[in-house]
Scaffold this motif. Sequence first.
Motif, PDB file in Angstrom:
ATOM      1  N   LEU A  92       0.802  -1.216   0.000  1.00 32.50           N
ATOM      2  CA  LEU A  92       0.000   0.000   0.000  1.00 32.50           C
ATOM      3  C   LEU A  92       0.837   1.269   0.000  1.00 32.50           C
ATOM      4  N   PHE A  93       2.072   1.197   0.453  1.00 30.72           N
ATOM      5  CA  PHE A  93       2.904   2.382   0.582  1.00 30.72           C
ATOM      6  C   PHE A  93       3.834   2.586  -0.602  1.00 30.72           C
ATOM      7  N   GLY A  94       3.794   1.719  -1.580  1.00 27.00           N
ATOM      8  CA  GLY A  94       4.704   1.841  -2.698  1.00 27.00           C
ATOM      9  C   GLY A  94       6.069   1.283  -2.339  1.00 27.00           C
ATOM     10  N   LYS A  95       7.103   1.829  -2.958  1.00 27.79           N
ATOM     11  CA  LYS A  95       8.461   1.316  -2.772  1.00 27.79           C
ATOM     12  C   LYS A  95       9.213   2.106  -1.713  1.00 27.79           C
ATOM     13  N   LYS A  96       8.652   2.263  -0.540  1.00 20.60           N
ATOM     14  CA  LYS A  96       9.319   2.966   0.551  1.00 20.60           C
ATOM     15  C   LYS A  96      10.040   1.964   1.423  1.00 20.60           C
ATOM     16  N   LYS A  97      11.080   2.445   2.137  1.00 24.68           N
ATOM     17  CA  LYS A  97      11.852   1.559   2.999  1.00 24.68           C
ATOM     18  C   LYS A  97      11.093   1.249   4.268  1.00 24.68           C
ATOM     19  N   GLY A  98      11.310   0.044   4.766  1.00 24.04           N
ATOM     20  CA  GLY A  98      10.675  -0.392   5.996  1.00 24.04           C
ATOM     21  C   GLY A  98       9.919  -1.681   5.765  1.00 24.04           C
ATOM     22  N   THR A  99       9.408  -2.227   6.839  1.00 21.36           N
ATOM     23  CA  THR A  99       8.645  -3.469   6.776  1.00 21.36           C
ATOM     24  C   THR A  99       7.174  -3.130   6.870  1.00 21.36           C
ATOM     25  N   GLU A 100       6.399  -3.622   5.941  1.00 19.14           N
ATOM     26  CA  GLU A 100       4.971  -3.345   5.900  1.00 19.14           C
ATOM     27  C   GLU A 100       4.209  -4.512   6.518  1.00 19.14           C
ATOM     28  N   LEU A 101       3.309  -4.200   7.445  1.00 18.30           N
ATOM     29  CA  LEU A 101       2.491  -5.212   8.100  1.00 18.30           C
ATOM     30  C   LEU A 101       1.022  -4.890   7.894  1.00 18.30           C
ATOM     31  N   LEU A 102       0.235  -5.873   7.489  1.00 19.79           N
ATOM     32  CA  LEU A 102      -1.202  -5.716   7.349  1.00 19.79           C
ATOM     33  C   LEU A 102      -1.861  -6.332   8.571  1.00 19.79           C
ATOM     34  N   ILE A 103      -2.684  -5.553   9.261  1.00 16.21           N
ATOM     35  CA  ILE A 103      -3.360  -6.006  10.477  1.00 16.21           C
ATOM     36  C   ILE A 103      -4.847  -5.850  10.276  1.00 16.21           C
ATOM     37  N   THR A 104      -5.605  -6.884  10.580  1.00 22.85           N
ATOM     38  CA  THR A 104      -7.061  -6.792  10.509  1.00 22.85           C
ATOM     39  C   THR A 104      -7.640  -6.869  11.911  1.00 22.85           C
ATOM     40  N   ALA A 105      -8.702  -6.130  12.130  1.00 23.84           N
ATOM     41  CA  ALA A 105      -9.367  -6.161  13.429  1.00 23.84           C
ATOM     42  C   ALA A 105     -10.212  -7.415  13.497  1.00 23.84           C
ATOM     43  N   SER A 106      -9.999  -8.180  14.546  1.00 24.02           N
ATOM     44  CA  SER A 106     -10.773  -9.401  14.717  1.00 24.02           C
ATOM     45  C   SER A 106     -10.625  -9.863  16.152  1.00 24.02           C
ATOM     46  N   PRO A 107     -11.574 -10.662  16.613  1.00 24.25           N
ATOM     47  CA  PRO A 107     -11.392 -11.234  17.952  1.00 24.25           C
ATOM     48  C   PRO A 107     -10.150 -12.109  17.955  1.00 24.25           C
TER      49      PRO A 107
END
Length: 114
Positions: free
Chosen positions: A3-18
């Motif tokens: 989602l952030f394009g080619k930026k440095k860093g580690t991208e994490l996708l988090i979903t709200a759920s029990p």
Amino acid sequence: MGLFGKKKGTELLITASPMSHKGGILDTTQNLSALKMKEKPFDQNLTVRFEVDNYEGKQAIEIYLNDELIGEVPGFMVEKITPLLDKNKEVSEVKVFGGEDDRPYGCTLRIRFT
């Protein structure tokens, strides 16, 4: 590319759920909603912290922003993140989505480890 394009860093996708948390079930929807609206405690600089846990015999890593649990590192990312846990962490970008029309909340974090 995420989602952030080619930026440095580690991208994490988090979903709200029990999720299982310290012997009980916790739904992170309220925290992600507050993060999206930049309400307390998310109305200031964001600090990230990871806490290692065990879920059904497997290592799990919880993610806290400003000491509030927002979710877990996705299972397929645990091995990649584990060696980085002792490094300094900085949230460089966060995008929260969902909440409209009963869509589930989620967020994507970009974190730099130094």
